[in-house]
Design a protein around this motif. Structure first.
Motif, PDB file in Angstrom:
ATOM      1  N   LEU A 170      -7.035  35.079  16.884  1.00  0.00           N
ATOM      2  CA  LEU A 170      -7.026  36.340  17.612  1.00  0.00           C
ATOM      3  C   LEU A 170      -7.962  37.361  16.972  1.00  0.00           C
ATOM      4  N   LEU A 175      -2.849  42.683  23.571  1.00  0.00           N
ATOM      5  CA  LEU A 175      -2.193  41.512  23.009  1.00  0.00           C
ATOM      6  C   LEU A 175      -0.802  41.871  22.536  1.00  0.00           C
ATOM      7  N   ALA A 226      -6.661  31.446  24.846  1.00  0.00           N
ATOM      8  CA  ALA A 226      -6.707  32.915  24.868  1.00  0.00           C
ATOM      9  C   ALA A 226      -7.846  33.419  25.734  1.00  0.00           C
TER      10      ALA A 226
END
Length: 818
Positions: free
Chosen positions: A683, A697, A723
């Motif tokens: 991430l 997020l 993602a």
């Protein structure tokens, strides 16, 4: 009624001759006149007359002398004596010589007519009786019922002059009477007549067992019309030993068309016909019985010959024993094996022939097997050990079985002896071969397999040398792989596959084993050569030699073939293992290339945000350097801007390190991995991308999760791909929720949920297929590669989606076992 017949008139009186000639001719007779004895004798000798009217007193030979001539010559004519001087003595003489009657002169002309008519009737009756007598003799020789019927009707038609006649027989099963043969009408027009019905004169004759004569059929309601012209019918039953078997019937177109002679003669003929039919039936039955007996005897002979051929074709020794424990039969194998003849063993007690004992086994451990079969009715099987004349042990597999008759009773016991010595020895040697085979199959190197094979062959077969060649189809040669034994006499060089003189090459070409004893110049040698065959393809040849003539028996050949099969299988497994290893390397390289390509593609998808992330520190560095270069700053300010520049350079180095670490080729080191750390690292790499895409997020990562055994870089690729896919499904921005937690079945679950547009059901079932993509610029490999990565880690990846609401991908990975 028109008379017919030939009449001879012998008289020396012209007036009498003329009277008789005119009268008899008018009555329908054919008349011949003789005026003297000599003319009469000449006519009698030359012609045939039914009646002779003979004058007693004739010049020359008189009437008695002519009568004597007729009697001696046995001339067939009825003689009526005619005289005016009759005496008792001449009458007696005439009658003694066969005269029919005696008429004195003068006579009444009607008396002549009556006498001649009666004489003709007598002659006709005698003719019919003679025909019937001849028929009886002929029928005695007939052996077929149909022939009897046809012959009888032929006689009736010829002798009796009946235009319509028939013979019918009783069908006891149908309880009716049917026409067997007929004259004057078609047989198909005669119906079957029930015996218990009111119709049918023939049925009435059968029931009454008596002759029935119907003078006028129009007055008898029982008559069954077969033709419209019939006016009278005569039916005579055929009786045999008080039993009616059929009828003989005749029909006439004249009312009262049958005389008493007809009735009497037809009755005689019916009696003879009944006997002839019964005899023919008995003969036919006897012939059937003889045929059946012959057929049965032939079948018995055929079965006996078949049985004999069967037991003689068996390789086992066969002994058949009766209830008295005597041998009733043996096969040729038993005789040959024991050096006996049939006379030596047949009818002898089995224990005398088989065990050289004076009595059978009584009990204990040696219960007689034949007795066991008699008592139980069940077969038994056991093994016996016997010793030959050299004292060598022989193992026999013995089966004692009951032999039953058609009623299921046990009549004999069959003992079959099979020499299992070779099998026992082969089993011992095969067990070693099988153990060796299991080791060979686990080997992975061709030459090692070949060397173990030839060493084992030399040991097991006690051969002088052994070699193994492999086939090179492209080069068309046989390449030697291993040798054992006396190798100096072997060809250690490759053999051309087309070599016509080489046994090894010939076996490789034909795929058939070869065994022969050949002259090597220094005595005989035996060569055994078998193909190494896998799935119908010859991959090599195993060959061995022995200096002894006939050095390899059937057991050796079976052992050698089994060893060759194991060797071929091991060689093929080794080849397959090597091919599979190379293929696996290619697959792994392809998979690594796919993962690397997807990483680079993911980096490209984040290129804009990465550029923006790099530009920010570069702009800060540039501004700091401009201030330092263009303005006179205080030392404290210079230090501040230099520190800022250093921090931004460190920030750039961090960004570069993250990008290079993600983009470099993955290493295949699988180690314990913290999934939460992998998620955070992934991430962080895409954080700017999410900010620029207006994606928020939300992390729900469970702390202290168990570790998984995984390739760190491959999981990064999977998580980043999920993602980025989630972000791209929300072009106007949205929320991605990432969670991790343990499941009840010992797995870790990682979910990526978005609030995007969702996936249609028709696309959902193809989502993990290679090259399937819903994006115009998509490669269709991202999810396919992710799916393969997770599968290789022993996990699974699933997807749930609702159009207009969003999509959730779930990754399940097994927890690392301690």
């Amino acid at each position: 009624m028109v008379n017919s017949g030939k009449i001879l008139v012998v008289d020396d009186d012209p007036a009498i001759c003329e009277l008789l000639d005119i009268s008899l001719t008018s009555w329908g007779f054919e008349v011949t006149i003789a005026n003297n004895s000599f003319q009469a004798l000449e006519l009698l000798n030359a012609g045939q007359f039914n009646v002779t009217i003979l004058d007693l007193m004739l010049p020359g030979p008189n009437g008695i002398e002519i009568l004597e001539h007729i009697h001696e010559r046995q001339i067939k004519t009825e003689v009526v004596m005619l005289t005016a001087y009759a005496s008792l003595s001449t009458t007696i003489d005439a009658l003694r010589l066969g005269a029919y009657d005696y008429i004195t002169k003068p006579f009444q002309i009607n008396e002549i007519r009556s006498t001649v008519t009666r004489a003709l009737e007598k002659q006709r009756l005698e003719t019919k009786l003679a025909a019937i007598y001849d028929l009886s003799r002929e029928m005695a020789l007939l052996l077929n019922v149909e022939q009897v019927a046809q012959t009888v009707l032929d006689t009736i038609e010829q002798v009796f002059d009946f235009k319509t006649c028939g013979l019918a027989l009783i069908d006891e099963q149908q309880n009716d009477i049917y026409c067997l043969a007929v004259r004057g009408i078609g047989q198909e027009t005669v119906p079957r007549i029930p015996l218990n019905g009111e119709k049918g004169i023939v049925a009435a004759a059968v029931r009454s067992r008596e002759l029935i004569y119907v003078p006028d059929t129009r007055d008898d309601p029982r008559y069954v019309e077969t033709q419209t012209t019939t006016r009278s019918e005569l039916v005579v039953p055929l009786n045999v030993r008080g039993r009616v078997i059929g009828v003989l019937n005749a029909e006439s177109a004249t009312v009262d068309g049958f005389s008493q002679n007809d009735v009497r003669l037809l009755s005689i003929l019916a009696a003879q016909t009944a006997v002839a039919i019964e005899n023919a039936r008995l003969h036919e039955q006897a012939q059937r019985e003889i045929t059946e007996r012959q057929r049965a005897e032939e079948e018995i002979r055929r079965r006996r010959d078949h049985y004999r051929a069967v037991i003689n074709s068996l390789h086992d020794q066969v002994v058949i024993i009766d209830r008295d424990y005597r041998i009733s039969d043996v096969n040729d194998v038993f005789l040959r094996h024991n050096g006996r003849t049939r006379e030596d063993v047949i009818s002898k007690h089995c224990y005398q022939v088989l065990y050289q004992r004076d009595q059978q086994y009584g009990g204990g451990e040696h219960l007689c097997p034949v007795q066991q079969v008699w008592e139980t009715g069940q077969p038994i099987r056991f093994t016996q050990t016997r010793y030959d004349q050299e004292g060598n042990a022989r193992w026999l597999d013995v089966t004692a079985s009951p032999l039953r008759d058609s009623a299921g009773r046990v009549t004999h016991v069959i003992e079959a002896y099979r020499d299992a010595t070779a099998e026992r020895q082969l089993e011992e040697r095969l067990s070693g071969v099988h153990a060796l085979g299991r080791e060979l199959v686990l080997s992975r190197e061709d030459r090692q397999i070949a060397q173990v094979t030839v060493d084992a062959a030399v040991f097991l077969l006690q051969s002088q040398l052994c070699g193994l060649w492999l086939t090179d189809e492209e080069e068309r040669v046989m390449t030697p792989q291993a040798y054992a034994g006396r190798t100096e006499s072997m060809n250690l060089y490759p053999l051309p596959l087309d070599d016509e003189e080489s046994i090894v090459a010939a076996v490789a070409r034909s795929g058939e084993p070869h065994y022969a004893s050949t002259d090597a110049g220094q005595g005989n040698r035996s060569v055994l050569c078998v193909p190494l065959e896998v799935k119908g393809k010859v991959i090599g040849v195993l060959s061995t030699e022995n200096d002894r003539p006939d050095g390899f028996d059937e057991t050796d050949q079976r052992l050698f073939s089994t060893l060759a099969d194991y060797s071929a299988l091991a060689l093929e497994n080794a080849r397959l293992y090597e091919a599979e290893r190379e293929q696996r390397q290619l697959v792994e390289q392809s998979q690594a290339q796919l993962v690397q390509s997807e990483k680079l593609a993911a980096t490209g998808r984040m290129a804009a945000s990465l550029a923006h992330e790099i530009n920010n520190p570069l702009q800060a560095i540039h501004n700091s350097l401009q201030l330092l270069l263009n303005f006179q700053l205080e030392p404290d300010e210079q230090h501040e801007y230099l520190k800022m520049t250093n921090d931004e350079v460190g920030r750039l180095i961090g960004i570069g390190t993250r990008i290079l670490g993600f983009a470099r080729r993955p290493r295949k080191d699988v180690r314990p991995t913290d999934l939460n750390a992998v998620i955070e690292k992934t991430l962080a790499l895409a954080e700017k991308y999410f900010q620029h895409s207006h994606i928020s997020l939300h992390r729900e990562l469970s702390p202290n999760l168990p570790r998984v055994l995984a390739a760190h870089s491959e999981l990064e690729q999977v998580f980043l791909n999920l993602a980025l896919n989630a972000a791209e499904s929300m072009p106007e921005g949205g929320t991605i929720r990432i969670s991790s937690h343990s499941t009840e079945n010992g797995q870790l679950a990682i979910t990526f949920s978005d609030t995007g547009h969702g996936i249609s059901p028709e696309h959902l079932e193809h989502i993990f297929e290679p090259f399937f993509s819903t994006k115009d610029d998509g490669t269709g490999l991202g999810l396919s590669v992710s799916y393969d990565v997770i599968k290789r880690h022993g996990g699974e990846i699933t997807v749930q989606s609702v159009l207009g609401e969003g999509t959730t991908f779930t990754v399940l990975l097994p927890v690392m076992q301690e």
